[in-house]
Design a protein around this motif. Structure first.
Motif, mmCIF file in Angstrom:
data_model
loop_
_atom_site.group_PDB
_atom_site.id
_atom_site.type_symbol
_atom_site.label_atom_id
_atom_site.label_comp_id
_atom_site.label_asym_id
_atom_site.label_seq_id
_atom_site.Cartn_x
_atom_site.Cartn_y
_atom_site.Cartn_z
ATOM 1 N N LEU A 81 0.767 -1.262 -0.013
ATOM 2 C CA LEU A 81 -0.031 -0.156 -0.014
ATOM 3 C C LEU A 81 0.697 1.342 -0.005
ATOM 4 N N GLU A 82 1.979 1.262 0.507
ATOM 5 C CA GLU A 82 2.671 2.362 0.678
ATOM 6 C C GLU A 82 2.897 3.115 -1.026
ATOM 7 N N GLY A 83 2.722 4.409 -1.125
ATOM 8 C CA GLY A 83 2.838 5.273 -2.226
ATOM 9 C C GLY A 83 1.184 4.918 -3.235
ATOM 10 N N ARG A 84 0.440 4.301 -2.765
ATOM 11 C CA ARG A 84 -0.565 3.983 -3.362
ATOM 12 C C ARG A 84 -1.699 5.226 -2.695
ATOM 13 N N THR A 85 -2.734 5.535 -3.540
ATOM 14 C CA THR A 85 -3.935 6.497 -3.033
ATOM 15 C C THR A 85 -5.098 5.604 -3.017
#
Length: 314
Positions: A81-85
């Motif tokens: 999930l890191e970096g996702r919106t």
């Protein structure tokens, strides 16, 4: 909302730090508030805000992995999930910190998340407070480093494998006069805290937030027609029949498949819907008694209707 950072906080616990992709300030919130995360799969899950409430640039939530749960926490832990919106809803607060001369905080496991924000607020206000924090083992207890930066004399870290079950009866009996008690954790801990605070002399005022429905048998139908009633969706004029064996949410989704829901057990607040006419049969663990009496909203995942027809703002 951009997931700026994912951090391992303890065994099976991750924290997510979220920011506005444009860098704009986020809506203000008060301790006890939570947000709804709309995960990539479409699941909607609620998590308490646990970062500093005065930091308008980011939100932070803690997520415990529960392999026997309904899939949301596993998705958070197994998806990059890191970096996702993602989309969020809220903040909303059904667990507010009320003014008091002193506080006693009771946290079990991931229940530390709303309590952590409350402790910061109490410290900033100069209000005396004490924390009793339990967990299976020390390795499963998140945010201990942050707690250590606060007044350690008020903090009792009590892993169960070392200290056993927290003695809630003694804590209720020994608390300072006028203290407000706040508890968040697994249902057995909350039930024990409720019993201890009622039995204490004097009785203690306890505020709780649950991660699941109360362990009570379902209430029998209370409408005057065997549990069957009609629901009118005011925005379209659609009228549907809700039989005793189906939930109001299930029937509403025939006409409005986009209606939001999550826990389907009456404790998260995601499906809260405005009532325009009729008398709800409240069966949730979310609304306060005065909110139930007002009959302005209802949780359509578990609640039903006492009147032959209920009209919803859908």
């Amino acid at each position: 909302m951009l997931i700026e950072k994912v951090t391992a906080e303890a065994s099976s616990v991750l924290s997510l730090t979220l920011t506005d992709p444009s860098g704009a300030d986020l809506p203000a919130w008060e301790p006890g508030a939570h947000i709804d995360l709309i995960l990539p799969s479409g699941l909607i899950r609620q998590y308490s805000l646990c970062g500093p409430a005065d930091d308008r640039g980011r939100y932070r939530v803690g997520v415990l992995r529960v392999d026997t749960g309904r899939g949301g926490s596993v998705e958070v832990h197994e998806t990059a999930l890191e970096g996702r919106t993602i989309d969020i809803r809220g903040p909303r607060n059904n667990f507010p910190l009320r003014p008091a001369p002193a506080y006693v905080f009771l946290a079990g496991g991931i229940g530390i998340t709303p309590i952590l924000a409350m402790i910061r607020a109490a410290s900033a206000a100069g209000t005396p407070w004490t924390l009793y924090y339990g967990g299976r083992t020390l390795e499963h207890m998140a945010f201990r480093d942050e707690l250590a930066l606060l007044d350690e004399g008020n903090i009792h870290i009590l892993p169960q494998d070392v200290h056993g079950i927290i003695d809630l009866a003694a804590i209720a009996a020994e608390g300072p006069d006028g203290a407000q008690y706040y508890c968040c954790g697994p249902e057995p801990m909350i039930a024990a805290a409720e019993q201890a605070c009622v039995a204490s002399n004097p009785p203690r005022e306890l505020h709780v937030e649950r991660f699941g429905a109360q362990q009570t048998p379902p209430a029998p139908p209370t409408s005057q027609h065997g549990g069957e009633f009609e629901v009118e969706l005011a925005q379209s004029g659609t009228v549907l029949t809700v039989p005793p064996e189906r939930t109001l949410l299930d029937v509403v989704r025939q006409a409005r498949p986009d209606v939001p829901f999550s826990c389907e057990a009456g404790y998260c607040g995601t499906c809260e819907t405005r009532v325009l006419a009729g008398e709800p049969d409240h069966r949730d663990d979310y609304l306060e008694e005065e909110e139930r009496a007002a009959c302005n909203t209802m949780m359509i995942c578990v609640s039903r209707s006492r009147s032959p027809r209920i009209v919803l703002d859908l």
